[in-house]
Write an enzyme that holds these catalytic residues in place. Sequence first.
Site, mmCIF file in Angstrom:
data_model
loop_
_atom_site.group_PDB
_atom_site.id
_atom_site.type_symbol
_atom_site.label_atom_id
_atom_site.label_comp_id
_atom_site.label_asym_id
_atom_site.label_seq_id
_atom_site.Cartn_x
_atom_site.Cartn_y
_atom_site.Cartn_z
ATOM 1 N N ASP A 17 0.934 -1.374 -0.028
ATOM 2 C CA ASP A 17 0.403 -0.123 -0.231
ATOM 3 C C ASP A 17 0.981 1.309 -0.147
ATOM 4 O OD1 ASP A 17 -2.272 1.397 0.745
ATOM 5 O OD2 ASP A 17 -3.022 1.082 2.161
ATOM 6 N N GLY A 18 0.077 2.241 -0.539
ATOM 7 C CA GLY A 18 1.557 3.471 -0.483
ATOM 8 C C GLY A 18 1.506 4.106 -1.672
ATOM 9 N N GLY A 20 0.281 5.866 -4.219
ATOM 10 C CA GLY A 20 -0.483 6.875 -4.904
ATOM 11 C C GLY A 20 0.815 8.360 -3.487
ATOM 12 N N TRP A 22 3.289 7.476 -2.427
ATOM 13 C CA TRP A 22 4.935 7.769 -2.707
ATOM 14 C C TRP A 22 4.571 8.860 -3.735
ATOM 15 C CZ3 TRP A 22 7.758 7.012 -6.603
ATOM 16 C CH2 TRP A 22 9.481 7.100 -6.624
ATOM 17 N N ARG A 30 0.366 9.810 -9.460
ATOM 18 C CA ARG A 30 0.427 8.398 -8.740
ATOM 19 C C ARG A 30 0.866 7.059 -9.802
ATOM 20 N NH1 ARG A 30 -3.529 7.178 -5.401
ATOM 21 N NH2 ARG A 30 -3.667 5.607 -6.090
ATOM 22 N N HIS A 34 3.195 3.504 -8.966
ATOM 23 C CA HIS A 34 3.039 2.009 -9.269
ATOM 24 C C HIS A 34 4.231 1.405 -9.552
ATOM 25 C CE1 HIS A 34 -1.085 2.558 -7.609
ATOM 26 N NE2 HIS A 34 -1.423 2.410 -8.453
ATOM 27 N N GLU A 64 -11.519 -4.557 -5.527
ATOM 28 C CA GLU A 64 -12.236 -3.525 -5.884
ATOM 29 C C GLU A 64 -11.672 -2.088 -6.614
ATOM 30 O OE1 GLU A 64 -11.994 -5.867 -2.832
ATOM 31 O OE2 GLU A 64 -13.797 -5.825 -2.794
ATOM 32 N N LEU A 128 11.259 -20.353 -3.712
ATOM 33 C CA LEU A 128 10.167 -19.676 -3.365
ATOM 34 C C LEU A 128 9.438 -20.001 -4.074
ATOM 35 C CD1 LEU A 128 9.625 -17.057 -1.347
ATOM 36 C CD2 LEU A 128 10.443 -15.934 -3.632
ATOM 37 N N ARG A 192 -6.047 -2.349 8.514
ATOM 38 C CA ARG A 192 -6.974 -3.088 7.926
ATOM 39 C C ARG A 192 -6.976 -4.375 7.356
ATOM 40 N NH1 ARG A 192 -7.805 1.988 5.984
ATOM 41 N NH2 ARG A 192 -7.606 1.893 4.010
HETATM 42 C C1 FPP Z 1 -1.278 0.266 -3.570
HETATM 43 O O1 FPP Z 1 -1.259 1.750 -4.105
HETATM 44 C C2 FPP Z 1 -0.659 -0.647 -4.662
HETATM 45 C C3 FPP Z 1 -2.058 -0.995 -5.094
HETATM 46 C C4 FPP Z 1 -2.982 -1.248 -5.887
HETATM 47 C C5 FPP Z 1 -1.388 -1.704 -6.598
HETATM 48 C C6 FPP Z 1 -0.031 -1.941 -5.892
HETATM 49 C C7 FPP Z 1 0.511 -2.544 -7.393
HETATM 50 C C8 FPP Z 1 2.431 -2.582 -7.728
HETATM 51 C C9 FPP Z 1 3.595 -2.712 -6.521
HETATM 52 C C10 FPP Z 1 2.728 -2.516 -9.088
HETATM 53 C C11 FPP Z 1 1.730 -4.043 -9.722
HETATM 54 C C12 FPP Z 1 2.765 -5.011 -10.531
HETATM 55 C C13 FPP Z 1 3.173 -5.651 -10.009
HETATM 56 C C14 FPP Z 1 4.804 -6.808 -10.967
HETATM 57 C C15 FPP Z 1 2.336 -7.117 -9.401
HETATM 58 P P1 FPP Z 1 -2.748 2.817 -3.158
HETATM 59 O O2 FPP Z 1 -2.564 3.114 -4.885
HETATM 60 O O3 FPP Z 1 -3.651 2.478 -2.910
HETATM 61 O O4 FPP Z 1 -1.288 3.563 -2.569
HETATM 62 P P2 FPP Z 1 -2.569 5.186 -1.647
HETATM 63 O O5 FPP Z 1 -3.332 4.507 -0.716
HETATM 64 O O6 FPP Z 1 -0.847 6.129 -1.392
HETATM 65 O O7 FPP Z 1 -2.850 5.963 -2.286
#
Ligand code: FPP
Length: 240
Positions: A17-18, A20, A22, A30, A34, A64, A128, A192
């Site tokens: 998480d995080g 966005g 970052w 955003r 990713h 979601e 793994l 959560r």
């Molecule tokens: C949460 O951050 C992250 C996600 C919803 C996506 C996670 C995806 C990746 C790390 C890249 C996907 C790629 C692969 C190779 C699996 P958020 O956008 O909810 O952050 P925020 O809460 O700060 O908005």
Amino acid sequence: MGATLSKIPRHVAIIMDGNGRWAQQRGLPRVAGHRAGVKSVREAVKAAIEIGIPVLTLYAFSQENWKRPKEEVSVLMSLLDHFLDKEIKNLVKQGVRFRALGRIEALPVKVQKKLTEAVEKTAANNTLVFNIALNYGSRTEILDAVREVLQDAQSNAALMNGALDEAYFSERLYTRGLPDPDLLIRTSGEMRLSNFLLWQLSYAEIYITKKNWPDFHKQDLLKAVRDYQKRERRFGDVHG
Ligand code: FPP
């Protein structure tokens, strides 16, 4: 390294998480978060192998998440697509067994094909087990398992007369064959579960870090594992 770390969790699950936040903190869009998050995914796989964690599960895309802006969803799918293109070779080389957890059939066909290929090419590996949860929702997973059990019950009357137990049910989940997570990590400080592995996390230790996912590195995984090692797990027993 193995010598300094005892009691390695058999399965570590991470809610990434995080991304966005970052990006926002750096004045970037955003999706830049990713993109940076993919690097952390690669690093987490490598670190899990080095630490000796047998199973790693990363929550990459929830059911979601389809509600996010179309452009963001499409960038996430294309990051996944590129990740698979680039990483299959490395996963094979590293001895990683790759699995995808979730309703994969709803993902773009191109991505589905690459996922299947990655699963097949790495099926015999055992360094793994690396699970990516994609279009994943725990309640849907549990309902899918219930549907299978009901199907099984039509030809197996014993199921409804006591044979249906936790072990049987676990083998109908997407995580069949794997131990439940000992440790759940969530980044960016949120507390959560977000519909993630609700059955499997029943006895997991939970570790929350304020770091955003793109800032989560090997040292942070080690810190979480060390914290886990200090905990006294009780599984409902009385204090000793
Ligand atoms: C949460 O951050 C992250 C996600 C919803 C996506 C996670 C995806 C990746 C790390 C890249 C996907 C790629 C692969 C190779 C699996 P958020 O956008 O909810 O952050 P925020 O809460 O700060 O908005």
